[in-house]
Design an enzyme around this catalytic site. Structure first.
Site, PDB file in Angstrom:
ATOM      1  N   LYS A 195       1.440 -14.080   3.140  1.00  0.00           N
ATOM      2  CA  LYS A 195       2.746 -14.583   3.582  1.00  0.00           C
ATOM      3  C   LYS A 195       2.694 -15.413   4.871  1.00  0.00           C
ATOM      4  O   LYS A 195       3.535 -16.279   5.081  1.00  0.00           O
ATOM      5  CB  LYS A 195       3.703 -13.405   3.800  1.00  0.00           C
ATOM      6  CG  LYS A 195       4.267 -12.823   2.526  1.00  0.00           C
ATOM      7  CD  LYS A 195       5.113 -11.599   2.836  1.00  0.00           C
ATOM      8  CE  LYS A 195       6.367 -11.597   2.026  1.00  0.00           C
ATOM      9  NZ  LYS A 195       7.285 -10.498   2.361  1.00  0.00           N
TER      10      LYS A 195
ATOM     11  N   ASP B 290      13.617 -13.209   2.354  1.00  0.00           N
ATOM     12  CA  ASP B 290      13.724 -11.759   2.596  1.00  0.00           C
ATOM     13  C   ASP B 290      15.002 -11.411   3.370  1.00  0.00           C
ATOM     14  O   ASP B 290      15.669 -10.419   3.071  1.00  0.00           O
ATOM     15  CB  ASP B 290      12.513 -11.236   3.375  1.00  0.00           C
ATOM     16  CG  ASP B 290      11.326 -10.941   2.461  1.00  0.00           C
ATOM     17  OD1 ASP B 290      11.535 -10.722   1.260  1.00  0.00           O
ATOM     18  OD2 ASP B 290      10.190 -10.926   2.972  1.00  0.00           O
TER      19      ASP B 290
HETATM   20  N1  LIG Z   1      12.827  -3.769  -0.108  1.00  0.00           N
HETATM   21  C1  LIG Z   1      12.153  -4.900   0.039  1.00  0.00           C
HETATM   22  O1  LIG Z   1      12.486  -5.932  -0.559  1.00  0.00           O
HETATM   23  C2  LIG Z   1      11.028  -4.942   1.002  1.00  0.00           C
HETATM   24  C3  LIG Z   1      10.561  -6.173   1.494  1.00  0.00           C
HETATM   25  C4  LIG Z   1       9.492  -6.168   2.401  1.00  0.00           C
HETATM   26  C5  LIG Z   1       8.904  -4.957   2.769  1.00  0.00           C
HETATM   27  N2  LIG Z   1       9.381  -3.794   2.249  1.00  0.00           N
HETATM   28  C6  LIG Z   1       8.798  -2.504   2.665  1.00  0.00           C
HETATM   29  O2  LIG Z   1       8.920  -2.411   4.073  1.00  0.00           O
HETATM   30  C7  LIG Z   1       7.826  -1.668   4.615  1.00  0.00           C
HETATM   31  C8  LIG Z   1       7.167  -2.462   5.740  1.00  0.00           C
HETATM   32  O3  LIG Z   1       6.601  -3.641   5.214  1.00  0.00           O
HETATM   33  P1  LIG Z   1       5.965  -4.755   6.196  1.00  0.00           P
HETATM   34  O4  LIG Z   1       5.560  -5.880   5.323  1.00  0.00           O
HETATM   35  O5  LIG Z   1       6.835  -5.001   7.355  1.00  0.00           O
HETATM   36  O6  LIG Z   1       4.642  -3.987   6.717  1.00  0.00           O
HETATM   37  P2  LIG Z   1       3.892  -4.195   8.107  1.00  0.00           P
HETATM   38  O7  LIG Z   1       4.026  -5.597   8.597  1.00  0.00           O
HETATM   39  O8  LIG Z   1       2.519  -3.643   7.873  1.00  0.00           O
HETATM   40  O9  LIG Z   1       4.675  -3.244   9.151  1.00  0.00           O
HETATM   41  C9  LIG Z   1       4.589  -1.836   9.028  1.00  0.00           C
HETATM   42  C10 LIG Z   1       5.576  -1.190  10.003  1.00  0.00           C
HETATM   43  O10 LIG Z   1       5.510   0.252   9.803  1.00  0.00           O
HETATM   44  C11 LIG Z   1       5.131   0.866  11.030  1.00  0.00           C
HETATM   45  N3  LIG Z   1       4.287   2.037  10.764  1.00  0.00           N
HETATM   46  C12 LIG Z   1       3.284   2.125   9.852  1.00  0.00           C
HETATM   47  N4  LIG Z   1       2.740   3.367   9.905  1.00  0.00           N
HETATM   48  C13 LIG Z   1       3.402   4.047  10.873  1.00  0.00           C
HETATM   49  C14 LIG Z   1       3.293   5.378  11.403  1.00  0.00           C
HETATM   50  N5  LIG Z   1       2.383   6.246  10.933  1.00  0.00           N
HETATM   51  N6  LIG Z   1       4.148   5.744  12.384  1.00  0.00           N
HETATM   52  C15 LIG Z   1       5.081   4.870  12.857  1.00  0.00           C
HETATM   53  N7  LIG Z   1       5.234   3.603  12.399  1.00  0.00           N
HETATM   54  C16 LIG Z   1       4.389   3.197  11.410  1.00  0.00           C
HETATM   55  C17 LIG Z   1       4.364  -0.187  11.785  1.00  0.00           C
HETATM   56  O11 LIG Z   1       4.319   0.135  13.151  1.00  0.00           O
HETATM   57  P3  LIG Z   1       3.079  -0.397  14.075  1.00  0.00           P
HETATM   58  O12 LIG Z   1       3.466  -1.794  14.487  1.00  0.00           O
HETATM   59  O13 LIG Z   1       3.038   0.561  15.201  1.00  0.00           O
HETATM   60  O14 LIG Z   1       1.844  -0.354  13.207  1.00  0.00           O
HETATM   61  C18 LIG Z   1       5.226  -1.419  11.479  1.00  0.00           C
HETATM   62  O15 LIG Z   1       6.404  -1.404  12.236  1.00  0.00           O
HETATM   63  C19 LIG Z   1       6.892  -1.384   3.431  1.00  0.00           C
HETATM   64  O16 LIG Z   1       7.151  -0.089   2.956  1.00  0.00           O
HETATM   65  C20 LIG Z   1       7.305  -2.411   2.386  1.00  0.00           C
HETATM   66  O17 LIG Z   1       7.072  -1.960   1.066  1.00  0.00           O
HETATM   67  C21 LIG Z   1      10.427  -3.758   1.373  1.00  0.00           C
END
Ligand SMILES: NC(=O)c1ccc[n+]([C@@H]2O[C@H](COP(=O)([O-])OP(=O)(O)OC[C@H]3O[C@@H](n4cnc5c(N)ncnc54)[C@H](OP(=O)(O)O)[C@@H]3O)[C@@H](O)[C@H]2O)c1
Length: 277
Positions: free
Chosen positions: A70, A107
């Protein structure tokens, strides 16, 4: 026999086999009787540009882009929309007839449209949003909330520097809250959003205390496996309006489908069922 070209689109990712996008677009193609195809495309990072330059020659009119491409796509695209630039990532590509690539990010549109559809009384300008997480999805959520007139965003992330970076980029309507303190500001939320992966099947639980949650808070979780996360269950028990993350996934797909196949698809219960099949 007609020699009209059959439009092709797909989702480019790695891994990509888990993607629900082919189910959603396939459902719409069938529903609207459109002669087109939408396929999963497993592409290595090192081959992304070469693949993208080839797809238009093969009849592809566009594509979705998912993890891990992305951000990299922003360097390759010939044109980038303002909202993709603001978010720093793209999820929807349009291949123009001359082969050039336009990158967009839908998004934030999907996030807001899902909220408006599922919580029609929610007004983005009505009060602060509390947002858990400062990853890629959070950028789209925050950009869209600010654009919609959100007065204040209380943002908290395990790694505080990432939230501070958002504050630097998005400005003073962002207030950063320490991850260990965020339970204390939940009571201020007109909208509560989880953008972390916590609570997703196979990931750790979201352990933020939600005792202060008010029942007039709208609560949404981007995680959609499971559909009803522990956070949404808690909020439902308090009496809040809750909005699951599947709707965001479906609504973000709408602008791409319309551009590629010429029909604006409806997101309804059948679309949800198709995505869950
Ligand atoms: N519904 C939809 O259409 C949609 C669209 C996009 C994403 N999503 C979902 O949204 C979620 C995040 O996606 P993303 O692309 O933003 O991923 P990402 O860029 O990898 O970000 C992950 C986020 O989760 C936090 N995190 C991960 N493990 C953690 C833990 N053990 N304790 C506290 N915080 C933690 C990270 O914090 P740190 O910065 O501290 O690592 C960061 O804020 C995923 O579950 C994805 O499937 C859904």
């Amino acid at each position: 026999m007609s020699d009209a070209k059959i439009p092709l689109a797909g989702v480019i990712g790695n891994p990509v086999a888990h993607s629900r996008s082919p189910l959603v677009h396939g459902h719409w193609l069938k529903k609207y009787g459109i002669a087109g195809h939408y396929v999963p495309l497993h592409v290595e990072t090192t081959e992304l540009e070469q693949v993208l330059r080839t797809l238009p020659k093969m009849g592809f009119v566009g594509a979705n882009v998912t993890i891990p491409h992305k951000e990299q796509i922003m360097e390759i695209a010939d044109q980038v929309t303002d909202r993709a630039t603001l978010i720093g990532a793209a999820n929807t590509l349009i291949f123009r007839p001359d082969g050039s690539i336009l990158a967009d990010n839908t998004d934030g549109y999907g996030f807001l449209t899902n909220l408006h559809q599922s919580a029609p009384d929610w007004d983005p300008a009505s009060g602060p949003a509390v947002v858990f997480g400062a990853g890629g999805a959070s950028r789209a959520v925050i950009a869209s909330l600010l654009e919609a007139g959100g007065p204040e965003i209380l943002l908290s992330n395990r790694t505080r520097e990432r939230a501070d970076q958002f504050r630097n980029e998005f400005g003073s309507r962002i207030k950063v809250v320490d991850w260990v303190q965020v339970g204390n500001v939940v009571e201020q939320a007109a909208l509560l959003v989880n953008t972390t992966s916590l609570g997703m099947v196979g990931k750790p639980r979201l352990r933020v205390p939600l005792d202060g949650l008010r029942k007039d808070t709208v609560v949404t979780d981007l995680v959609y496996t499971p559909l009803k996360t522990e956070m949404l269950q808690w909020a439902e028990d308090v009496g809040c309006t809750t909005v699951d993350g599947l709707g965001m996934l479906l609504h973000q797909a709408v602008p791409g489908f319309e551009r590629w196949f010429g029909t604006r698809p409806e997101v309804d219960d059948d679309t949800r069922e198709a995505a869950l099949a």
